[in-house]
Motif scaffolding. Structure first.
Motif, short mmCIF file in Angstrom:
data_model
loop_
_atom_site.label_atom_id
_atom_site.label_comp_id
_atom_site.label_asym_id
_atom_site.label_seq_id
_atom_site.Cartn_x
_atom_site.Cartn_y
_atom_site.Cartn_z
N LEU A 183 0.62 11.87 4.75
CA LEU A 183 1.58 11.36 3.62
C LEU A 183 2.93 12.09 3.90
O LEU A 183 3.99 11.43 3.89
N VAL A 184 2.96 13.52 4.27
CA VAL A 184 4.18 13.94 4.43
C VAL A 184 4.75 13.84 5.75
O VAL A 184 6.17 13.47 5.87
N ASN A 185 3.94 13.50 6.83
CA ASN A 185 4.32 13.42 8.24
C ASN A 185 4.46 12.01 8.72
O ASN A 185 5.08 11.91 9.50
N GLU A 214 3.59 5.42 -6.03
CA GLU A 214 3.31 5.66 -7.49
C GLU A 214 2.31 6.43 -7.88
O GLU A 214 2.48 7.10 -8.76
N HIS A 215 1.09 6.36 -6.87
CA HIS A 215 -0.13 7.27 -7.23
C HIS A 215 0.48 8.78 -7.40
O HIS A 215 0.18 9.53 -8.03
N ALA A 237 0.84 -1.12 -0.10
CA ALA A 237 -0.04 -0.03 0.03
C ALA A 237 0.86 1.30 0.15
O ALA A 237 0.56 2.34 -0.59
N VAL A 238 1.94 1.22 0.61
CA VAL A 238 2.93 2.46 0.85
C VAL A 238 3.41 2.72 -0.55
O VAL A 238 3.76 3.54 -1.13
N ALA A 239 3.92 1.41 -1.04
CA ALA A 239 4.57 1.48 -2.57
C ALA A 239 3.57 2.06 -3.63
O ALA A 239 3.83 2.88 -4.30
N ALA A 240 2.22 1.41 -3.52
CA ALA A 240 1.42 2.02 -4.29
C ALA A 240 0.93 3.46 -4.20
O ALA A 240 0.97 4.36 -5.05
N ASP A 260 -5.91 16.03 -7.66
CA ASP A 260 -6.39 15.34 -8.90
C ASP A 260 -7.29 14.32 -8.06
O ASP A 260 -6.86 13.74 -7.33
N GLY A 261 -8.62 14.54 -8.23
CA GLY A 261 -9.45 13.28 -7.70
C GLY A 261 -9.19 12.00 -7.88
O GLY A 261 -9.74 11.35 -6.86
N LEU A 262 -8.76 11.59 -8.94
CA LEU A 262 -8.25 10.26 -9.13
C LEU A 262 -7.13 9.78 -8.25
O LEU A 262 -7.21 8.68 -7.63
N ILE A 263 -6.20 10.67 -7.94
CA ILE A 263 -5.04 10.58 -7.11
C ILE A 263 -5.59 10.58 -5.73
O ILE A 263 -5.08 9.53 -5.04
N PHE A 264 -6.27 11.42 -5.37
CA PHE A 264 -6.71 11.51 -3.91
C PHE A 264 -7.71 10.22 -3.58
O PHE A 264 -7.28 9.77 -2.77
N ASP A 265 -8.40 9.73 -4.65
CA ASP A 265 -9.21 8.68 -4.31
C ASP A 265 -8.28 7.24 -4.07
O ASP A 265 -8.76 6.29 -3.39
#
Length: 109
Positions: free
Chosen positions: A88-90, A19-20, A13-16, A28-33
Motif C-alpha cells: 500500500l505504501v510503496n 476508503e477501507h 479497487a484502488v479507491a476502495a 484491524d482484521g476486517l480492514i486487512f481482509d
C-alpha cells in the motif's frame, strides 16, 4: 476483459482500498481482509490482460502483481501484514499512475 473494464476494475479497487484504510489500520482484521480482497481483484484484472499492453509500462512488475494475487488468494494464512502494508505504501500509487497512463493510451488510439 476489455481494457476499459480492466482499468475501471483496478481504479475501483484502488479507491476502495483508500476508503477501507480511512476506516482503520491493517491491524484491524476486517480492514486487512477488505484490503486483501481488493488486492486480489487488482491481480486478477492484471492477469486478464495481454502482455503487449503491459509492455507499455515496463517499470511496473506486472508478474509480481499477479503473483501477489495468487499468494493472497491461496496462502491467506501465510500473509504478513507488513507485506500488505508495504504494498500500500510503496506500490499502490505507482500502479495507479501506470493504469491511468495505459487507459489514456488506449483511449487515444
Amino acid at each position: 476483459m476489455t481494457v476499459n473494464v480492466w482499468g475501471t476494475s483496478v481504479l475501483a479497487a484502488v479507491a476502495a482500498i483508500s476508503e477501507h484504510t480511512k476506516r482503520g489500520d491493517l491491524d484491524d482484521g476486517l480492514i486487512f481482509d477488505a484490503v486483501r480482497v481488493r488486492l486480489i481483484e487488482i491481480g486478477e484484472a492484471v492477469g486478464a490482460l495481454g502482455p503487449e499492453l503491459l509492455e507499455y509500462e515496463p517499470d511496473v512488475p506486472w508478474a509480481d502483481v499477479r503473483g501477489m494475487r495468487n499468494h493472497l488468494a491461496h496462502r491467506y494464512f501465510d500473509t504478513a501484514h507488513s507485506v500488505v502494508r508495504a504494498t500500500l505504501v510503496n506500490d499502490l500509487l505507482p500502479l495507479l499512475a501506470a493504469v491511468e497512463r495505459l487507459l489514456r493510451r488506449v483511449a487515444s488510439e
